[in-house]
Design a protein around this motif. Sequence first.
Motif, PDB file in Angstrom:
ATOM      1  N   UNK A 280       0.833  -1.210   0.000  1.00 43.33           N
ATOM      2  CA  UNK A 280       0.000   0.000   0.000  1.00 43.33           C
ATOM      3  C   UNK A 280       0.860   1.249   0.000  1.00 43.33           C
ATOM      4  N   UNK A 281       1.963   1.234   0.748  1.00 43.85           N
ATOM      5  CA  UNK A 281       2.868   2.389   0.742  1.00 43.85           C
ATOM      6  C   UNK A 281       3.443   2.616  -0.658  1.00 43.85           C
ATOM      7  N   UNK A 282       3.880   1.549  -1.310  1.00 46.47           N
ATOM      8  CA  UNK A 282       4.475   1.691  -2.644  1.00 46.47           C
ATOM      9  C   UNK A 282       3.438   2.159  -3.662  1.00 46.47           C
ATOM     10  N   UNK A 283       2.236   1.623  -3.589  1.00 49.07           N
ATOM     11  CA  UNK A 283       1.214   1.975  -4.578  1.00 49.07           C
ATOM     12  C   UNK A 283       0.716   3.409  -4.408  1.00 49.07           C
ATOM     13  N   UNK A 284       0.580   3.860  -3.167  1.00 51.62           N
ATOM     14  CA  UNK A 284      -0.023   5.179  -2.942  1.00 51.62           C
ATOM     15  C   UNK A 284       1.010   6.294  -2.845  1.00 51.62           C
ATOM     16  N   UNK A 285       2.176   6.012  -2.194  1.00 54.32           N
ATOM     17  CA  UNK A 285       3.164   7.070  -1.991  1.00 54.32           C
ATOM     18  C   UNK A 285       4.503   6.788  -2.673  1.00 54.32           C
ATOM     19  N   UNK A 286       4.915   5.540  -2.695  1.00 53.17           N
ATOM     20  CA  UNK A 286       6.260   5.231  -3.170  1.00 53.17           C
ATOM     21  C   UNK A 286       6.494   5.587  -4.614  1.00 53.17           C
ATOM     22  N   UNK A 293      15.000   6.974  -4.225  1.00 56.07           N
ATOM     23  CA  UNK A 293      16.230   7.538  -3.688  1.00 56.07           C
ATOM     24  C   UNK A 293      16.222   7.752  -2.196  1.00 56.07           C
ATOM     25  N   UNK A 294      15.243   7.212  -1.472  1.00 56.26           N
ATOM     26  CA  UNK A 294      15.126   7.423  -0.028  1.00 56.26           C
ATOM     27  C   UNK A 294      15.817   6.302   0.742  1.00 56.26           C
ATOM     28  N   UNK A 295      16.075   6.579   2.006  1.00 53.56           N
ATOM     29  CA  UNK A 295      16.514   5.550   2.944  1.00 53.56           C
ATOM     30  C   UNK A 295      15.270   5.106   3.703  1.00 53.56           C
ATOM     31  N   UNK A 296      14.878   3.854   3.521  1.00 59.88           N
ATOM     32  CA  UNK A 296      13.658   3.323   4.128  1.00 59.88           C
ATOM     33  C   UNK A 296      14.043   2.416   5.287  1.00 59.88           C
ATOM     34  N   UNK A 297      13.487   2.686   6.469  1.00 54.20           N
ATOM     35  CA  UNK A 297      13.766   1.896   7.672  1.00 54.20           C
ATOM     36  C   UNK A 297      12.482   1.182   8.070  1.00 54.20           C
ATOM     37  N   UNK A 298      12.536  -0.141   8.130  1.00 50.83           N
ATOM     38  CA  UNK A 298      11.395  -0.964   8.545  1.00 50.83           C
ATOM     39  C   UNK A 298      11.656  -1.454   9.967  1.00 50.83           C
ATOM     40  N   UNK A 299      10.744  -1.150  10.887  1.00 51.78           N
ATOM     41  CA  UNK A 299      10.839  -1.619  12.266  1.00 51.78           C
ATOM     42  C   UNK A 299       9.833  -2.746  12.446  1.00 51.78           C
ATOM     43  N   UNK A 321      13.166   0.664  -5.688  1.00 50.37           N
ATOM     44  CA  UNK A 321      12.865   2.094  -5.724  1.00 50.37           C
ATOM     45  C   UNK A 321      13.771   2.914  -4.810  1.00 50.37           C
ATOM     46  N   UNK A 322      14.094   2.385  -3.648  1.00 48.61           N
ATOM     47  CA  UNK A 322      14.788   3.172  -2.635  1.00 48.61           C
ATOM     48  C   UNK A 322      16.297   3.134  -2.838  1.00 48.61           C
ATOM     49  N   UNK A 323      16.978   4.037  -2.145  1.00 50.13           N
ATOM     50  CA  UNK A 323      18.444   4.046  -2.165  1.00 50.13           C
ATOM     51  C   UNK A 323      19.014   2.960  -1.266  1.00 50.13           C
ATOM     52  N   UNK A 324      18.402   2.768  -0.094  1.00 45.29           N
ATOM     53  CA  UNK A 324      18.885   1.767   0.854  1.00 45.29           C
ATOM     54  C   UNK A 324      17.726   1.358   1.749  1.00 45.29           C
ATOM     55  N   UNK A 325      17.675   0.051   2.075  1.00 39.76           N
ATOM     56  CA  UNK A 325      16.638  -0.485   2.948  1.00 39.76           C
ATOM     57  C   UNK A 325      17.303  -0.992   4.217  1.00 39.76           C
ATOM     58  N   UNK A 326      16.846  -0.481   5.367  1.00 37.17           N
ATOM     59  CA  UNK A 326      17.348  -0.893   6.675  1.00 37.17           C
ATOM     60  C   UNK A 326      16.196  -1.558   7.422  1.00 37.17           C
ATOM     61  N   UNK A 327      16.467  -2.731   8.006  1.00 38.98           N
ATOM     62  CA  UNK A 327      15.446  -3.431   8.790  1.00 38.98           C
ATOM     63  C   UNK A 327      15.941  -3.502  10.228  1.00 38.98           C
ATOM     64  N   UNK A 328      15.166  -2.936  11.158  1.00 41.62           N
ATOM     65  CA  UNK A 328      15.496  -2.954  12.583  1.00 41.62           C
ATOM     66  C   UNK A 328      14.576  -3.953  13.274  1.00 41.62           C
ATOM     67  N   UNK A 329      15.163  -5.021  13.819  1.00 41.31           N
ATOM     68  CA  UNK A 329      14.406  -6.079  14.472  1.00 41.31           C
ATOM     69  C   UNK A 329      14.724  -6.063  15.968  1.00 41.31           C
ATOM     70  N   UNK A 330      13.728  -5.991  16.844  1.00 42.61           N
ATOM     71  CA  UNK A 330      14.023  -5.929  18.285  1.00 42.61           C
ATOM     72  C   UNK A 330      14.701  -7.180  18.823  1.00 42.61           C
ATOM     73  N   UNK A 331      14.609  -8.293  18.103  1.00 41.00           N
ATOM     74  CA  UNK A 331      15.250  -9.530  18.560  1.00 41.00           C
ATOM     75  C   UNK A 331      16.651  -9.707  17.986  1.00 41.00           C
ATOM     76  N   UNK A 332      17.048  -8.821  17.090  1.00 41.90           N
ATOM     77  CA  UNK A 332      18.339  -8.970  16.405  1.00 41.90           C
ATOM     78  C   UNK A 332      19.514  -8.892  17.371  1.00 41.90           C
ATOM     79  N   UNK A 333      19.431  -8.072  18.410  1.00 45.14           N
ATOM     80  CA  UNK A 333      20.553  -7.894  19.315  1.00 45.14           C
ATOM     81  C   UNK A 333      20.577  -8.855  20.484  1.00 45.14           C
ATOM     82  N   UNK A 334      19.667  -9.827  20.526  1.00 44.88           N
ATOM     83  CA  UNK A 334      19.606 -10.750  21.657  1.00 44.88           C
ATOM     84  C   UNK A 334      20.442 -11.989  21.371  1.00 44.88           C
ATOM     85  N   UNK A 335      21.065 -12.500  22.412  1.00 41.54           N
ATOM     86  CA  UNK A 335      21.922 -13.672  22.261  1.00 41.54           C
ATOM     87  C   UNK A 335      21.103 -14.863  21.772  1.00 41.54           C
TER      88      UNK A 335
END
Length: 373
Positions: A280-286, A293-299, A321-335
């Motif tokens: 929906x984001x890509x169809x309506x705004x992206x 050319x944006x930096x898109x961060x997915x939480x 479409x974007x320049x760079x895609x960053x994914x932030x996962x709350x479990x990524x930093x856990x042992x």
Amino acid sequence: MTTIAPHPDLEPDELLLGFARALRAAGINVTADRERTFLLAAATVGMGGRAGVYWAGRSTLTGTPADFPAYDEVFERWFGGEAIPRGQRVDIVRPPVRQAPLDSGEGEGGPDDDTDTVQARASAQEVLRHRDIATLSAADRAAASRLFASLAPRAPLRRARRHVRSTSGAVDGPATLREQLRRMGEPGRIHHRRRGVRPRRIVLLIDVSGSMSPYADSLLRLAHAFVRAVPHVEVFTMGTRLTHVTRALTERDPDRALAAAGRVVPDWSGGTRLGDSIGAFLDRWGRRGMARGSVVVVFSDGWEREGPEVLGEQMRRLAALSHRVVWANPHRGKAGYEPVQQGIVAALPHIDDFVAGHSLAAFEELIEVVSRA
């Protein structure tokens, strides 16, 4: 017993955290949780001897035996002194265990101590920065919310089409010619120019479904810090639908901004339709230019109610479409975390940076990743 000769201008917690970050710069995967565990371990054994701190760090900051050589080298360079035996366990003579309180700088030892001990302690604020937000009590969560004011998001830069004057670079022919004409044909200064820079757009897509509800409040506070500090930031929430909340987050006060966002978002703690929301984001705004050319961060933690194929296809479109895609996962930093959820597995091929998103320290690292994009 060999004692540590620390940097005289550093507090013990700064000394230990600096060592952990030096290990990360050397290529060892030192997560925020490992830093916190190292601080607690060092506070337990004390800093009366190098061997105690050495084994406390090696048991908490390294992940595999392959990390040991780099760990030993960084330890010797950071703390100085004699080398620590490698590859074998040695008998360590430790002083009695004394743990200093987190909010006090005074140890329990008196003037009759036989050893000159530097007590390792971490301030309550520093420990709070590394704690998982989902595990905080109400009082700690309130204290953590005040620390968001210390975050300093910065915009990533892109080369602009326009040129600006410079002391070096390509010759600016028109400006040089005008200089010659002003001097009636006499030789003059040669002008130079270079491409200017402008900030890139940042798009934040925040999962507010039930599995992400312990982090949603803090993630929106982080988004508010981005909106207030960086130009060209757009914020959306994702649950069972996509909601544009940028206008609500323009309030100066963070509590009022979060309250305004809460009135706009209709699907707090609901289901998760990541693929449909990103589509929906890509169809309506992206496609209109917001993602180009944006930096898109997915939480998000990657839990997807629909099939992973939809999420994989929408992430492919987003990456194109974007320049760079960053994914932030709350479990990524856990042992022990492994990206095995179907949603994460489908999205990973289209992600440029996969980072942690569970603590204030992780948010600071995320800000660095975004600013370097």
